[in-house]
Design an enzyme around this catalytic site. Structure first.
Site, PDB file in Angstrom:
ATOM      1  N   SER A 113     -27.683  46.097 -55.123  1.00  0.00           N
ATOM      2  CA  SER A 113     -29.105  46.460 -55.236  1.00  0.00           C
ATOM      3  C   SER A 113     -29.192  47.887 -55.738  1.00  0.00           C
ATOM      4  O   SER A 113     -28.318  48.709 -55.448  1.00  0.00           O
ATOM      5  CB  SER A 113     -29.749  46.366 -53.860  1.00  0.00           C
ATOM      6  OG  SER A 113     -31.005  47.016 -53.882  1.00  0.00           O
ATOM      7  N   TYR A 142     -29.572  48.975 -45.460  1.00  0.00           N
ATOM      8  CA  TYR A 142     -29.235  47.960 -46.463  1.00  0.00           C
ATOM      9  C   TYR A 142     -28.343  48.581 -47.545  1.00  0.00           C
ATOM     10  O   TYR A 142     -27.357  47.973 -47.981  1.00  0.00           O
ATOM     11  CB  TYR A 142     -30.538  47.437 -47.067  1.00  0.00           C
ATOM     12  CG  TYR A 142     -30.383  46.350 -48.091  1.00  0.00           C
ATOM     13  CD1 TYR A 142     -29.990  45.073 -47.716  1.00  0.00           C
ATOM     14  CD2 TYR A 142     -30.664  46.583 -49.438  1.00  0.00           C
ATOM     15  CE1 TYR A 142     -29.877  44.053 -48.658  1.00  0.00           C
ATOM     16  CE2 TYR A 142     -30.555  45.571 -50.377  1.00  0.00           C
ATOM     17  CZ  TYR A 142     -30.166  44.320 -49.987  1.00  0.00           C
ATOM     18  OH  TYR A 142     -30.054  43.319 -50.927  1.00  0.00           O
TER      19      TYR A 142
HETATM   20  O1  GFB Z   1     -40.863  46.072 -53.020  1.00  0.00           O
HETATM   21  P1  GFB Z   1     -40.894  47.025 -51.901  1.00  0.00           P
HETATM   22  O2  GFB Z   1     -41.200  46.477 -50.546  1.00  0.00           O
HETATM   23  O3  GFB Z   1     -39.576  47.800 -51.781  1.00  0.00           O
HETATM   24  O4  GFB Z   1     -42.052  48.134 -52.173  1.00  0.00           O
HETATM   25  P2  GFB Z   1     -38.822  49.020 -52.483  1.00  0.00           P
HETATM   26  C1  GFB Z   1     -42.168  48.815 -53.397  1.00  0.00           C
HETATM   27  C2  GFB Z   1     -43.338  49.785 -53.355  1.00  0.00           C
HETATM   28  O5  GFB Z   1     -44.561  49.031 -53.289  1.00  0.00           O
HETATM   29  C3  GFB Z   1     -43.399  50.749 -52.171  1.00  0.00           C
HETATM   30  C4  GFB Z   1     -45.435  49.571 -52.311  1.00  0.00           C
HETATM   31  O6  GFB Z   1     -43.827  52.012 -52.626  1.00  0.00           O
HETATM   32  C5  GFB Z   1     -44.470  50.138 -51.265  1.00  0.00           C
HETATM   33  O7  GFB Z   1     -45.109  51.081 -50.423  1.00  0.00           O
HETATM   34  N1  GFB Z   1     -46.346  48.523 -51.827  1.00  0.00           N
HETATM   35  C6  GFB Z   1     -47.705  48.515 -52.000  1.00  0.00           C
HETATM   36  C7  GFB Z   1     -46.012  47.413 -51.153  1.00  0.00           C
HETATM   37  N2  GFB Z   1     -48.243  47.451 -51.402  1.00  0.00           N
HETATM   38  C8  GFB Z   1     -47.227  46.738 -50.872  1.00  0.00           C
HETATM   39  C9  GFB Z   1     -47.152  45.514 -50.140  1.00  0.00           C
HETATM   40  O8  GFB Z   1     -48.156  44.853 -49.859  1.00  0.00           O
HETATM   41  N3  GFB Z   1     -45.902  45.073 -49.780  1.00  0.00           N
HETATM   42  C10 GFB Z   1     -44.765  45.781 -50.085  1.00  0.00           C
HETATM   43  N4  GFB Z   1     -43.579  45.287 -49.707  1.00  0.00           N
HETATM   44  N5  GFB Z   1     -44.798  46.956 -50.752  1.00  0.00           N
HETATM   45  C11 GFB Z   1     -36.866  47.734 -51.425  1.00  0.00           C
HETATM   46  C12 GFB Z   1     -35.768  48.103 -50.488  1.00  0.00           C
HETATM   47  O9  GFB Z   1     -37.462  48.929 -51.719  1.00  0.00           O
HETATM   48  O10 GFB Z   1     -36.415  47.185 -52.631  1.00  0.00           O
HETATM   49  C13 GFB Z   1     -34.757  47.062 -50.397  1.00  0.00           C
HETATM   50  O11 GFB Z   1     -36.333  48.461 -49.256  1.00  0.00           O
HETATM   51  C14 GFB Z   1     -34.329  46.502 -51.741  1.00  0.00           C
HETATM   52  O12 GFB Z   1     -33.660  47.567 -49.705  1.00  0.00           O
HETATM   53  C15 GFB Z   1     -35.504  46.174 -52.590  1.00  0.00           C
HETATM   54  O13 GFB Z   1     -33.478  47.410 -52.386  1.00  0.00           O
HETATM   55  C16 GFB Z   1     -35.145  45.759 -53.998  1.00  0.00           C
HETATM   56  O14 GFB Z   1     -38.632  48.839 -53.933  1.00  0.00           O
HETATM   57  O15 GFB Z   1     -39.443  50.336 -52.118  1.00  0.00           O
END
Ligand code: GFB
Length: 314
Positions: A113, A142
């Protein structure tokens, strides 16, 4: 960087994690390759149990392994379930890689990742940014497990000559995603939020954080294509980035998803949720030099992902 051809035709190929978004896309992509696809359901095989993994691999003896099994989730799940994200991923990788080496698997590709890179890595992030600075705190658990997986591939290559390779896909979206609003990643969560707003006639949705972080989104069918490409054409110690080469802000992503679904509205920002890494764009020049590039652009891919969601998960 080393290349070397590995032919999948006629081989027994295990897709570990075949029920997940990445694993199921790899199974779909393998369909035309003339190989025998092996899968094991979670009931049949708990990858956290070393003896079970060794016994299953001993019975099935795959020639190649796509290691797509992992405990995954969005930023909130990563931040609030550190024990699971560290323990599950460490033990699953250790069990699968060690048993694969024991039974003489000829080629293994580990899916990592891009969260393995330092929080403030140079953008776009080259592969050699690995371990050059502190990690993003929300997903450090992770990330540490995935870094250990990459190092296992390198260590087994150096000590035992195992042809184990690793890649780092950027943020994924597409069919088979996790549509749970608490544990999901941003692309699927915003799809559900926009869909619900449209169905209910609402004119705003909630975005976590500030909407300003930048992310790069790769359609999972492109990821599967890249995974097969690397399995067949790459053999080397250096892990390789997989991405599209461009990124968008989370707010722009919400606009793109709104356009795919046919909804326009405003955004409410929940400052109690983290933004995470400010930017996560990968440098894809090594993969491009080998001859692979992504084909599905984000607006088209989102329309396709939404059609799948309507047909299968809404
Ligand atoms: O995709 P995501 O959960 O993970 O969130 P990451 C990406 C961005 O979207 C963050 C915003 O800045 C969140 O605050 N966001 C806005 C949201 N609204 C939402 C929502 O409703 N749901 C979510 N989930 N986010 C992950 C890692 O990071 O990416 C993992 O934590 C992994 O370990 C994965 O590497 C690919 O991109 O920030």
């Amino acid at each position: 960087m080393t290349s070397g051809h590995f032919d999948l035709a006629g081989k027994k190929v295990w897709v570990a994690g075949h029920r997940g978004m990445a694993g199921s896309a790899i199974v779909r992509r393998l369909a035309g390759e003339g190989c025998t696809i092996l899968t094991a359901s979670r009931d049949e095989l708990d990858l956290r149990r070393q003896e079970a993994v060794e016994a299953w691999l001993g019975r099935n003896r795959p020639d190649a392994v796509f290691m797509a099994a992992a405990t995954v989730g969005g930023i909130h799940a990563n931040d609030t379930r550190p024990g699971e994200f560290l323990y599950d991923n460490l033990i699953i990788e250790a069990n699968v890689l060690h048993a694969a080496w024991q039974v003489g698997v000829k080629k293994l590709l580990l899916l990592g990742s891009t969260c393995i890179y330092p929080k403030l890595a140079p953008q776009p992030m080259p592969e050699d940014a690995l371990l050059t600075g502190p990690l993003e705190p929300t997903n450090q658990w992770y990330a540490v497990a995935k870094i250990a997986g990459i190092k296992l591939c390198q260590a087994y290559r150096r000590q035992y000559g195992a042809d184990f390779i690793a890649c780092m896909p950027t943020n994924l979206y597409g069919p088979g995603d996790n549509y749970d609003l608490v544990s999901g990643h941003v692309a699927a969560s915003l799809m559900v939020k926009v869909h619900n707003a449209k169905v209910r006639g609402e004119d705003s949705i909630e975005l976590w954080g500030t909407g300003t972080p930048r992310r790069e989104f790769l359609h999972v069918d492109d990821l599967a294509d890249a995974a097969l490409f690397l399995m067949c054409n790459y053999s080397g110690e250096d892990p390789l980035n997989i991405g599209v080469g461009t990124d968008v802000t989370i707010r722009e992503l919400a606009d793109i998803i709104g356009a795919a679904i046919g909804w326009r509205g405003s955004y409410r920002f929940d400052a109690s949720k983290p933004d995470g890494t400010p930017r996560k764009l990968v440098d894809v020049s090594r993969l491009s030099a080998l001859g692979w590039r992504a084909r599905i652009d984000l607006p088209d891919g989102m329309r396709q992902a939404y059609a799948w969601y309507l047909a299968n998960a809404a």
